[in-house]
Motif scaffolding. Structure first.
Motif, PDB file in Angstrom:
ATOM      1  N   GLU A 185      41.805  -0.007 -42.436  1.00 40.12           N
ATOM      2  CA  GLU A 185      41.584   1.073 -41.985  1.00 40.12           C
ATOM      3  C   GLU A 185      42.942   2.162 -42.203  1.00 40.12           C
ATOM      4  OE1 GLU A 185      38.967   0.037 -38.086  1.00 40.12           O
ATOM      5  OE2 GLU A 185      41.172  -0.819 -38.125  1.00 40.12           O
ATOM      6  N   VAL A 186      43.463   1.677 -43.000  1.00 37.00           N
ATOM      7  CA  VAL A 186      44.786   2.760 -43.197  1.00 37.00           C
ATOM      8  C   VAL A 186      44.344   4.218 -43.308  1.00 37.00           C
ATOM      9  CG1 VAL A 186      46.696   3.635 -44.851  1.00 37.00           C
ATOM     10  CG2 VAL A 186      46.647   1.186 -43.711  1.00 37.00           C
ATOM     11  N   VAL A 187      43.264   4.479 -44.404  1.00 41.73           N
ATOM     12  CA  VAL A 187      42.934   5.764 -44.538  1.00 41.73           C
ATOM     13  C   VAL A 187      42.361   6.395 -43.572  1.00 41.73           C
ATOM     14  CG1 VAL A 187      41.322   7.010 -46.025  1.00 41.73           C
ATOM     15  CG2 VAL A 187      42.541   5.107 -47.080  1.00 41.73           C
ATOM     16  N   HIS A 188      41.436   5.682 -42.687  1.00 43.02           N
ATOM     17  CA  HIS A 188      40.849   6.290 -41.635  1.00 43.02           C
ATOM     18  C   HIS A 188      41.920   6.585 -40.453  1.00 43.02           C
ATOM     19  CE1 HIS A 188      37.032   5.409 -43.212  1.00 43.02           C
ATOM     20  NE2 HIS A 188      37.067   4.078 -43.400  1.00 43.02           N
ATOM     21  N   LEU A 189      42.923   5.539 -40.285  1.00 40.92           N
ATOM     22  CA  LEU A 189      43.981   5.930 -39.173  1.00 40.92           C
ATOM     23  C   LEU A 189      44.697   7.191 -39.626  1.00 40.92           C
ATOM     24  CD1 LEU A 189      45.140   2.391 -38.495  1.00 40.92           C
ATOM     25  CD2 LEU A 189      44.351   3.960 -36.634  1.00 40.92           C
ATOM     26  N   ALA A 190      44.998   7.399 -40.797  1.00 46.05           N
ATOM     27  CA  ALA A 190      45.846   8.604 -41.242  1.00 46.05           C
ATOM     28  C   ALA A 190      45.377   9.653 -41.155  1.00 46.05           C
ATOM     29  CB  ALA A 190      46.185   8.372 -42.901  1.00 46.05           C
ATOM     30  N   ALA A 191      43.680   9.692 -41.375  1.00 44.95           N
ATOM     31  CA  ALA A 191      43.029  11.054 -41.156  1.00 44.95           C
ATOM     32  C   ALA A 191      42.864  11.361 -39.679  1.00 44.95           C
ATOM     33  CB  ALA A 191      41.563  10.687 -41.936  1.00 44.95           C
ATOM     34  N   PHE A 192      42.808  10.048 -39.014  1.00 45.51           N
ATOM     35  CA  PHE A 192      42.754  10.530 -37.441  1.00 45.51           C
ATOM     36  C   PHE A 192      43.754  11.014 -36.790  1.00 45.51           C
ATOM     37  CE2 PHE A 192      43.780   8.297 -33.384  1.00 45.51           C
ATOM     38  CZ  PHE A 192      42.982   8.919 -32.572  1.00 45.51           C
ATOM     39  N   PHE A 193      45.030  10.441 -37.179  1.00 53.93           N
ATOM     40  CA  PHE A 193      46.173  11.050 -36.613  1.00 53.93           C
ATOM     41  C   PHE A 193      46.398  12.516 -36.956  1.00 53.93           C
ATOM     42  CE2 PHE A 193      47.014   6.551 -35.243  1.00 53.93           C
ATOM     43  CZ  PHE A 193      47.351   6.863 -33.682  1.00 53.93           C
ATOM     44  N   LYS A 194      46.234  12.521 -38.255  1.00 50.04           N
ATOM     45  CA  LYS A 194      46.421  13.899 -39.048  1.00 50.04           C
ATOM     46  C   LYS A 194      45.596  14.939 -38.311  1.00 50.04           C
ATOM     47  CE  LYS A 194      46.459  16.373 -43.375  1.00 50.04           C
ATOM     48  NZ  LYS A 194      45.406  17.366 -43.175  1.00 50.04           N
ATOM     49  N   ASP A 195      44.379  14.667 -37.700  1.00 45.21           N
ATOM     50  CA  ASP A 195      43.600  15.541 -36.775  1.00 45.21           C
ATOM     51  C   ASP A 195      44.133  15.420 -35.570  1.00 45.21           C
ATOM     52  OD1 ASP A 195      41.030  17.028 -36.756  1.00 45.21           O
ATOM     53  OD2 ASP A 195      40.597  15.474 -35.218  1.00 45.21           O
ATOM     54  N   VAL A 196      44.395  14.546 -34.648  1.00 43.80           N
ATOM     55  CA  VAL A 196      44.950  14.495 -33.686  1.00 43.80           C
ATOM     56  C   VAL A 196      46.107  15.312 -33.460  1.00 43.80           C
ATOM     57  CG1 VAL A 196      46.290  13.083 -32.062  1.00 43.80           C
ATOM     58  CG2 VAL A 196      44.397  12.198 -32.860  1.00 43.80           C
ATOM     59  N   ASP A 208      47.881  12.557 -48.553  1.00 52.04           N
ATOM     60  CA  ASP A 208      48.704  11.396 -49.068  1.00 52.04           C
ATOM     61  C   ASP A 208      49.784  10.934 -48.318  1.00 52.04           C
ATOM     62  OD1 ASP A 208      46.949  11.030 -51.162  1.00 52.04           O
ATOM     63  OD2 ASP A 208      48.174  12.216 -52.579  1.00 52.04           O
ATOM     64  N   GLU A 209      50.640  11.852 -47.756  1.00 47.31           N
ATOM     65  CA  GLU A 209      51.812  11.568 -47.093  1.00 47.31           C
ATOM     66  C   GLU A 209      51.535  11.017 -45.628  1.00 47.31           C
ATOM     67  OE1 GLU A 209      54.653  15.378 -48.433  1.00 47.31           O
ATOM     68  OE2 GLU A 209      53.333  15.520 -46.893  1.00 47.31           O
ATOM     69  N   TYR A 223      52.893   7.291 -44.542  1.00 43.25           N
ATOM     70  CA  TYR A 223      53.250   6.938 -43.302  1.00 43.25           C
ATOM     71  C   TYR A 223      52.667   5.999 -42.598  1.00 43.25           C
ATOM     72  CZ  TYR A 223      54.534   7.826 -38.366  1.00 43.25           C
ATOM     73  OH  TYR A 223      54.446   7.612 -36.979  1.00 43.25           O
ATOM     74  N   MET A 224      51.216   5.976 -42.512  1.00 42.29           N
ATOM     75  CA  MET A 224      50.522   4.900 -41.716  1.00 42.29           C
ATOM     76  C   MET A 224      50.691   3.665 -42.412  1.00 42.29           C
ATOM     77  SD  MET A 224      49.108   4.946 -38.977  1.00 42.29           S
ATOM     78  CE  MET A 224      49.317   6.837 -38.891  1.00 42.29           C
ATOM     79  N   THR A 225      50.610   3.622 -43.570  1.00 43.14           N
ATOM     80  CA  THR A 225      51.079   2.219 -44.079  1.00 43.14           C
ATOM     81  C   THR A 225      52.324   1.702 -43.952  1.00 43.14           C
ATOM     82  OG1 THR A 225      49.664   2.953 -46.439  1.00 43.14           O
ATOM     83  CG2 THR A 225      51.120   1.091 -46.774  1.00 43.14           C
TER      84      THR A 225
END
Length: 294
Positions: free
Chosen positions: A151-162, A179-180, A184-186
């Motif tokens: 879920e890394v990609v989805h978590l990254a997109a989620f927090f970027k939006d948050v 990408d950054e 970071y989430m990874t």
């Protein structure tokens, strides 16, 4: 007064250096000398060399770290406060000799008068908060599950939006490209900000979409909220509280008596929520200030 010097830290003097650092700061995640020493010794040599000892008559009386345009890691023995300004002037001169004009500084608020006297102006401050863990009843109507590496990609997109439009972005925090954010989430999930705790981390998913998440790391001796957020269209409905309750319950069942977080001053809604969970400020505030070039 002039007989002080800034000397690159040698490994043989590391224990004395970190003892002074711990004695001179209260805004620390741990006061365990060995934890700080181990963290320093694990750094690559080029990063170890950024630490400078403030020396007086062959004795370490203070600490600081010089990055390309930044003074950080500043501490001085309480009985040697009279040397603080001179030490900072020497650090500023070192940066200016390398062509730096505008200088950023990060320090505990107890040292703010010394930095202000030299022209530094506060940009923002963060505080560490700690609370006892407690067990809460399971939240009704909220489906929570542990995060998965896939879920890394989805978590990254989620927090970027948050964090889009968040007050911290004006200070350069929680910004970056897709990408950054993925990198970071990874890193969070792989333990780069403390040992990741999947057993106490949770995501809320609705119709295949992440709408809330709390990620816990074990850092410098206790669990730390590495990230927590709720989707913009789900705020004000109790999801953030449910995430905190579930994480606290899991930590309590794991035998962790205390947990911690960092929050930026001015983030009043978050601070109010954290206080509901008995979080209180632990130690001094950590200030980030700026000295503009002349």
């Amino acid at each position: 007064m002039d007989a002080i010097s800034l000397v690159p830290l040698q490994t043989a003097a590391a224990e004395a250096y970190w003892r002074v650092y711990v004695a001179g700061r209260t805004d620390l995640p741990s006061r365990d000398l060995q934890a700080h020493l181990d963290r320093y010794l694990a750094l690559p040599p080029e990063e170890q060399r950024t630490h400078l000892a403030i020396m007086k008559d062959g004795t370490i009386i203070g600490t600081l770290r010089l990055l390309p345009d930044t003074i950080t890691g500043f501490a001085i023995e309480p009985a040697r406060q009279q040397y603080a300004t001179l030490a900072l002037v020497k650090a500023m001169d070192l940066l200016r000799s390398q062509g730096v004009t505008a200088i950023t500084a990060s320090y505990e608020d107890r040292y703010e008068p010394f930095f202000e006297a030299l022209g530094f102006r506060r940009r923002f401050a963060r505080m560490r908060m700690e609370a006892p863990t407690k067990r809460f009843p399971p939240a009704s109507g909220v489906g929570l599950k542990p995060p998965e590496e896939s879920e890394v990609v989805h978590l990254a997109a989620f927090f970027k939006d948050v964090y889009e439009g968040h007050l911290e972005q004006q200070y350069g925090m929680h910004v970056g490209t897709d990408d950054e954010w993925r990198a970071y989430m990874t890193g969070v999930l792989k333990g780069e900000v403390g040992r990741f705790m999947p057993e106490a981390s949770l995501v809320a998913v609705d119709a295949g979409r992440i709408v809330g998440a709390i990620l816990m790391s074990h850092w410098m001796g206790m669990p730390l909220i590495a990230e927590v957020g709720v989707a913009k269209d789900r705020r004000g409905k109790g999801l953030g509280r449910a995430l905190l309750e579930a994480a606290s319950s899991r930590l309590e069942s794991l035998g962790e008596p205390v947990w911690a977080l960092y929050v930026t001053l001015g983030n009043d809604n978050a601070i109010a929520l954290y206080k509901d969970f008995e979080f209180i400020q632990a130690g001094g505030q950590t200030v980030t200030a700026r000295l503009e070039g002349s």
